[in-house]
Design a protein around this motif. Structure first.
Motif, PDB file in Angstrom:
ATOM      1  N   THR A 163       0.820  -1.208   0.000  1.00  0.00           N
ATOM      2  CA  THR A 163       0.000   0.000   0.000  1.00  0.00           C
ATOM      3  C   THR A 163       0.856   1.262   0.000  1.00  0.00           C
ATOM      4  N   ALA A 164       0.210   2.375  -0.346  1.00  0.00           N
ATOM      5  CA  ALA A 164       0.897   3.662  -0.312  1.00  0.00           C
ATOM      6  C   ALA A 164       1.379   3.985   1.094  1.00  0.00           C
ATOM      7  N   ALA A 165       0.563   3.631   2.101  1.00  0.00           N
ATOM      8  CA  ALA A 165       0.959   3.898   3.479  1.00  0.00           C
ATOM      9  C   ALA A 165       2.223   3.134   3.850  1.00  0.00           C
ATOM     10  N   GLU A 166       2.336   1.888   3.383  1.00  0.00           N
ATOM     11  CA  GLU A 166       3.534   1.096   3.652  1.00  0.00           C
ATOM     12  C   GLU A 166       4.747   1.709   2.968  1.00  0.00           C
ATOM     13  N   LEU A 167       4.585   2.153   1.728  1.00  0.00           N
ATOM     14  CA  LEU A 167       5.701   2.787   1.026  1.00  0.00           C
ATOM     15  C   LEU A 167       6.089   4.104   1.683  1.00  0.00           C
ATOM     16  N   HIS A 168       5.108   4.795   2.239  1.00  0.00           N
ATOM     17  CA  HIS A 168       5.399   6.032   2.960  1.00  0.00           C
ATOM     18  C   HIS A 168       6.290   5.732   4.165  1.00  0.00           C
ATOM     19  N   ARG A 169       6.019   4.619   4.835  1.00  0.00           N
ATOM     20  CA  ARG A 169       6.843   4.242   5.994  1.00  0.00           C
ATOM     21  C   ARG A 169       8.268   3.883   5.565  1.00  0.00           C
ATOM     22  N   HIS A 170       8.411   3.372   4.351  1.00  0.00           N
ATOM     23  CA  HIS A 170       9.751   3.063   3.826  1.00  0.00           C
ATOM     24  C   HIS A 170      10.452   4.303   3.284  1.00  0.00           C
ATOM     25  N   GLY A 171       9.725   5.404   3.169  1.00  0.00           N
ATOM     26  CA  GLY A 171      10.323   6.653   2.710  1.00  0.00           C
ATOM     27  C   GLY A 171      10.298   6.860   1.206  1.00  0.00           C
ATOM     28  N   SER A 172       9.676   5.956   0.456  1.00  0.00           N
ATOM     29  CA  SER A 172       9.667   6.095  -0.994  1.00  0.00           C
ATOM     30  C   SER A 172       8.464   6.868  -1.513  1.00  0.00           C
ATOM     31  N   VAL A 173       7.423   7.024  -0.718  1.00  0.00           N
ATOM     32  CA  VAL A 173       6.295   7.896  -1.064  1.00  0.00           C
ATOM     33  C   VAL A 173       6.386   9.142  -0.193  1.00  0.00           C
ATOM     34  N   TRP A 174       6.370  10.284  -0.848  1.00  0.00           N
ATOM     35  CA  TRP A 174       6.525  11.554  -0.143  1.00  0.00           C
ATOM     36  C   TRP A 174       5.337  11.851   0.753  1.00  0.00           C
ATOM     37  N   ARG A 175       4.120  11.635   0.215  1.00  0.00           N
ATOM     38  CA  ARG A 175       2.929  12.017   0.948  1.00  0.00           C
ATOM     39  C   ARG A 175       1.755  11.139   0.503  1.00  0.00           C
ATOM     40  N   VAL A 176       0.906  10.756   1.455  1.00  0.00           N
ATOM     41  CA  VAL A 176      -0.314  10.009   1.169  1.00  0.00           C
ATOM     42  C   VAL A 176      -1.502  10.889   1.543  1.00  0.00           C
ATOM     43  N   VAL A 177      -2.412  11.051   0.588  1.00  0.00           N
ATOM     44  CA  VAL A 177      -3.546  11.958   0.786  1.00  0.00           C
ATOM     45  C   VAL A 177      -4.838  11.271   0.361  1.00  0.00           C
ATOM     46  N   PRO A 178      -5.991  11.794   0.790  1.00  0.00           N
ATOM     47  CA  PRO A 178      -7.260  11.249   0.279  1.00  0.00           C
ATOM     48  C   PRO A 178      -7.327  11.372  -1.233  1.00  0.00           C
ATOM     49  N   ARG A 179      -8.040  10.451  -1.854  1.00  0.00           N
ATOM     50  CA  ARG A 179      -8.115  10.416  -3.321  1.00  0.00           C
ATOM     51  C   ARG A 179      -8.512  11.785  -3.892  1.00  0.00           C
ATOM     52  N   ALA A 180      -9.460  12.438  -3.281  1.00  0.00           N
ATOM     53  CA  ALA A 180      -9.947  13.719  -3.801  1.00  0.00           C
ATOM     54  C   ALA A 180      -8.881  14.810  -3.750  1.00  0.00           C
ATOM     55  N   GLY A 181      -7.886  14.636  -2.905  1.00  0.00           N
ATOM     56  CA  GLY A 181      -6.855  15.666  -2.779  1.00  0.00           C
ATOM     57  C   GLY A 181      -5.572  15.367  -3.513  1.00  0.00           C
ATOM     58  N   LEU A 182      -5.558  14.292  -4.313  1.00  0.00           N
ATOM     59  CA  LEU A 182      -4.314  13.870  -4.961  1.00  0.00           C
ATOM     60  C   LEU A 182      -3.781  14.918  -5.927  1.00  0.00           C
ATOM     61  N   ASP A 183      -4.629  15.395  -6.828  1.00  0.00           N
ATOM     62  CA  ASP A 183      -4.169  16.370  -7.817  1.00  0.00           C
ATOM     63  C   ASP A 183      -3.620  17.618  -7.146  1.00  0.00           C
ATOM     64  N   GLY A 184      -4.332  18.078  -6.137  1.00  0.00           N
ATOM     65  CA  GLY A 184      -3.898  19.280  -5.435  1.00  0.00           C
ATOM     66  C   GLY A 184      -2.573  19.089  -4.725  1.00  0.00           C
ATOM     67  N   ALA A 185      -2.390  17.917  -4.104  1.00  0.00           N
ATOM     68  CA  ALA A 185      -1.139  17.651  -3.385  1.00  0.00           C
ATOM     69  C   ALA A 185       0.038  17.552  -4.352  1.00  0.00           C
ATOM     70  N   ALA A 186      -0.189  16.906  -5.502  1.00  0.00           N
ATOM     71  CA  ALA A 186       0.882  16.786  -6.495  1.00  0.00           C
ATOM     72  C   ALA A 186       1.263  18.151  -7.049  1.00  0.00           C
ATOM     73  N   LEU A 187       0.267  18.964  -7.334  1.00  0.00           N
ATOM     74  CA  LEU A 187       0.546  20.300  -7.874  1.00  0.00           C
ATOM     75  C   LEU A 187       1.192  21.203  -6.829  1.00  0.00           C
ATOM     76  N   GLU A 188       0.819  21.018  -5.575  1.00  0.00           N
ATOM     77  CA  GLU A 188       1.437  21.810  -4.510  1.00  0.00           C
ATOM     78  C   GLU A 188       2.933  21.524  -4.431  1.00  0.00           C
ATOM     79  N   LEU A 189       3.291  20.254  -4.472  1.00  0.00           N
ATOM     80  CA  LEU A 189       4.709  19.893  -4.442  1.00  0.00           C
ATOM     81  C   LEU A 189       5.411  20.362  -5.712  1.00  0.00           C
ATOM     82  N   ALA A 190       4.759  20.155  -6.864  1.00  0.00           N
ATOM     83  CA  ALA A 190       5.356  20.587  -8.124  1.00  0.00           C
ATOM     84  C   ALA A 190       5.588  22.089  -8.139  1.00  0.00           C
ATOM     85  N   SER A 191       4.683  22.849  -7.567  1.00  0.00           N
ATOM     86  CA  SER A 191       4.834  24.309  -7.509  1.00  0.00           C
ATOM     87  C   SER A 191       6.023  24.701  -6.650  1.00  0.00           C
ATOM     88  N   GLU A 192       6.217  23.969  -5.556  1.00  0.00           N
ATOM     89  CA  GLU A 192       7.362  24.268  -4.697  1.00  0.00           C
ATOM     90  C   GLU A 192       8.666  23.993  -5.440  1.00  0.00           C
TER      91      GLU A 192
END
Length: 249
Positions: A163-192
């Motif tokens: 799962t994404a949560a497991e990969l997050h614990r391994h450090g390979s996923v930066w952030r896990v968010v609700p499905r509805a917030g995925l696009d916004g979270a990706a764009l937020e990081l991309a903007s930074e």
């Protein structure tokens, strides 16, 4: 349907794959994806690429039906080359690539995200290589970039997902968010990321690839040789016909 691009904000290019019903890409789709990512990296106005997908899942790998319809090996060779080009395009993109992953990320999907610079995932995302159940091999090179070596082997041999949560614990996923917030979270990081100097970002991407401990192009190409061997020997077809059931070698 197909590969599309958008520029939602200054310095950001979103490349989206849309191949209903499950985003299993045909041969041309892999090449189109590679072309779109490479074009984005070459564009001096782009400082970050977001790799996304429409539909229920991010990517279900290659279109096996296309391969099965081919009486020869042309479609298999095409899929091998297409995947190689798409994975390499993500890794070699001149600017950072953020993968935005929802639902299933299987087979070739792992190849894409394993070569991305950063992964943002929805809380319903699962990652895995069901290759042994499909009569194929490949992308262990990229799964090994997401999980430790022994876990990679266990996942590969069993065709289980993580799962994404497991990969997050391994450090390979930066952030896990609700499905509805995925696009916004990706764009937020991309903007930074895109807020940094474009020239320096490109130097940084080249430098980080240069000190990478793995040669992902060579390693994946080595794996692909065994995929083709499985097809030529008849093993791949036998496994697909038996729905992944085991038989003596």
């Amino acid at each position: 349907m197909g590969v599309s691009t958008a520029n939602p904000a200054d310095g950001i290019r979103v490349v989206t794959a849309d191949y209903p019903p499950v985003n299993a890409l045909p041969v041309q789709g892999w090449h189109d994806l590679a072309d779109a990512v490479r074009a984005a990296g070459r564009d001096p106005r782009v400082r970050c690429v977001v790799l996304a997908a429409s539909g229920r899942g991010f990517n279900a790998g290659v279109d096996l039906k296309e391969i099965q319809r081919d009486p020869g090996h042309g479609a298999l060779l095409g899929a091998n080359r297409g995947c190689f080009e798409a994975f390499a395009a993500v890794y070699e993109c001149e600017v950072p690539v953020v993968a935005a992953v929802q639902g299933f990320c299987l087979g070739g999907g792992v190849g894409l995200v394993g070569n991305a610079d950063v992964i943002v995932a929805a809380d319903d995302a699962v990652f895995g290589l069901p290759e042994l159940d499909r009569g194929a091999l490949g992308a262990a090179t990229h799964l090994a970039r997401l999980v430790p070596q022994h876990l990679m082997r266990a996942l590969y041999y069993t065709s289980r997902t993580v799962t994404a949560a497991e990969l997050h614990r391994h450090g390979s996923v930066w952030r896990v968010v609700p499905r509805a917030g995925l696009d916004g979270a990706a764009l937020e990081l991309a903007s930074e990321i895109a807020g940094k100097d474009g020239g320096l970002l490109r130097l940084a991407k080249t430098a980080l690839n240069g000190v990478d401990p793995a040669d992902v192009r060579r390693d994946y190409r080595y794996e692909q040789g065994f995929t083709f061997e499985a097809a030529l020997s008849g093993t791949a077809g036998r496994v697909r016909r038996s729905f992944g059931k085991g038989e003596p070698a």
